[in-house]
Design an enzyme around this catalytic site. Sequence first.
Site, mmCIF file in Angstrom:
data_model
loop_
_atom_site.group_PDB
_atom_site.id
_atom_site.type_symbol
_atom_site.label_atom_id
_atom_site.label_comp_id
_atom_site.label_asym_id
_atom_site.label_seq_id
_atom_site.Cartn_x
_atom_site.Cartn_y
_atom_site.Cartn_z
ATOM 1 N N HIS A 200 22.965 46.044 2.015
ATOM 2 C CA HIS A 200 22.857 45.855 3.460
ATOM 3 C C HIS A 200 22.018 44.598 3.737
ATOM 4 O O HIS A 200 20.907 44.476 3.238
ATOM 5 C CB HIS A 200 22.203 47.066 4.122
ATOM 6 C CG HIS A 200 22.931 48.350 3.854
ATOM 7 N ND1 HIS A 200 24.152 48.633 4.407
ATOM 8 C CD2 HIS A 200 22.602 49.405 3.063
ATOM 9 C CE1 HIS A 200 24.551 49.822 3.984
ATOM 10 N NE2 HIS A 200 23.628 50.312 3.168
ATOM 11 N N ALA B 189 19.337 54.100 4.559
ATOM 12 C CA ALA B 189 19.537 53.141 3.471
ATOM 13 C C ALA B 189 19.139 51.721 3.848
ATOM 14 O O ALA B 189 19.370 50.793 3.081
ATOM 15 C CB ALA B 189 21.005 53.162 3.043
ATOM 16 N N ASN C 86 26.080 54.942 8.913
ATOM 17 C CA ASN C 86 25.033 55.472 9.787
ATOM 18 C C ASN C 86 23.893 54.475 9.948
ATOM 19 O O ASN C 86 23.195 54.488 10.968
ATOM 20 C CB ASN C 86 24.512 56.800 9.234
ATOM 21 C CG ASN C 86 25.438 57.958 9.568
ATOM 22 O OD1 ASN C 86 25.582 58.350 10.711
ATOM 23 N ND2 ASN C 86 26.081 58.494 8.544
#
Length: 259
Positions: free
Chosen positions: A211, A125, A181
């Site tokens: 993020h 991601a 992750n």
Amino acid sequence: MNSLPALTIVGAGCIGRRIAQAIAQRELAYSLAAVSDIEQSAAEQLRDEYAPEAAVLGLEAATALCDVLVECAAGAAVPAVVDAARLSYEEDRRPGHVLIMSVGGLLGVSELETPGPVIHVPSGALGGLDAVQAMKVAGLDEVILTSSKPPQGLGLEVAERTVVFEGSAAEVIKLYPKNVNVAIALSLAGIGAERTKVQLVADPAIERNTHHLVARGAAGEVEFISRNMPFPENPRTSYLAALSAVAALKRLTAQLQVG
């Protein structure tokens, strides 16, 4: 004779299903050889929906059938997956490639660079891993990741923006093994899990997993922001993570390599 590389999926959740769908729709040039999951009914459902000819087997037997092994189960399963792949490779040189989605599980695997199948870590991601790897060549001083998610994606209920963790990637993956992750993928690309700084935020005002990556070093500074839709069937997984698995598998069979 089928000339397509054979692929085994370990983990019949949303990412495994998206990969199986891509194979069934010929988006990926593979044949689905086997599916393995601790819940056999989930593996059978995936098989019945996308690849009736595939086998539903235990980990070791499923691994022995494939050229490419894809783990999309859970971090706790990763050491066993890597061990099964190494053993099978020593016996008959397959699988040649292992794709690990639950990247946090690699922290429990020793000697990652020993001879055996090539282990691939998709970008998941998070964007910018290629730039971080490039900066590492000249030297990295600092890597910081701030991950913000809707509270339900973290299994929490909060009324306002709340920092739920601040520390290293090595620490956060122990507390939130299914949610961060990306932090371990980043640490593998850069300066390691102990030195990679992570802040995890639960924010009821956002709808997308966000993020924010900052890396600084001798080559300068890079900054990346990604705002990803959660996977429709599982808000703990970013949709982009599933797509990164498909992209990584495409890259394995592509003549042109980018990034």
